[in-house]
Scaffold this active site. Sequence first.
Site, short mmCIF file in Angstrom:
data_model
loop_
_atom_site.label_atom_id
_atom_site.label_comp_id
_atom_site.label_asym_id
_atom_site.label_seq_id
_atom_site.Cartn_x
_atom_site.Cartn_y
_atom_site.Cartn_z
N GLY A 297 17.33 5.39 -17.93
CA GLY A 297 16.38 6.40 -17.42
C GLY A 297 15.67 7.09 -18.58
N HIS A 298 16.45 7.51 -19.58
CA HIS A 298 15.84 8.13 -20.77
C HIS A 298 14.95 7.12 -21.49
CE1 HIS A 298 19.73 10.49 -20.51
NE2 HIS A 298 18.85 11.46 -20.52
#
Length: 286
Positions: free
Chosen positions: A36-37
């Site tokens: 996600g990051h």
Amino acid sequence: MQIITTKQELQATIQACKNVGKTIGLVPTMGALHEGHASLVRRAVSENDVCVVSVFVNPTQFNNKEDLAKYPRNIERDAELLSTIGAHYVFAPTPEEMYTADEMNTTFAFDFAGLDQVMEGKMRPGHFNGVVQVVSRLFYLVQPDKAYFGEKDFQQLAIIHHMVERSSMAGTFGNLKIIDCPIVREASGLALSSRNERLTATEKQTALSISKTLFESLEWAKETGATVAAVQQRVIDTINAVEGLEVEYYEIVDQTTLLPTDTFNHAIGCVTVYCGPVRLIDNIKY
Ligand code: PAF
């Protein structure tokens, strides 16, 4: 990629970039990085000349000291991932570098216009004061053109938009643009989160019922024309019926005001669930 640990070095580096007209993208994180990051960082790298990623487990946004102590930390692994995906600078300060003792122990005052009175804000008093404190400091230090945040923390994102748009802060951050980035999920549907690292294999399997129930509720709402209240209750009951899961709240709210709504127009359902000892959040737009 360069790792920077002091504000002074960060500001000198940023100034050097600005002097030659480079645009800057910032991705604030608390580390324990996952895909996600990585999606935020890839986007920041592709849309700016320079990408700065902050890795800082911000103590002032934890109202639960145990949660702070247990928050996963692995700067070596984070730095390796960030270097692979092309980040230019990692800002990884200590709490003492970021805050004076006074700042660390005093709640940061901010007018949230009520956005902190619901959901996460209601359950975690002071949490968003700490978020605004650290994010505004990062904006001040990095002076980014764009800053990237995930929609998984939807209330946080709404508050950051409010912070940047607030009349008294207008101009403080120049023409900063906040970029909303969609939730990244495993193929199973589970929303990626640093907290997933704390789930056992069995708990991870159990946690799948959270996203599954949210997706099903969207279909059920469409098929039956049920009211918002009925959909809300169905999600709570369905998740609570799964052994090992306990809903803290599920609220269907307006995406801008975060206030309860009785229409699905511009609505989002935000859920917090305890999966064993691990507190997970997720959301779905209706
Ligand atoms: O979403 C997070 O990881 C944190 O709340 C943030 C925005 C990095 C501030 O500490």
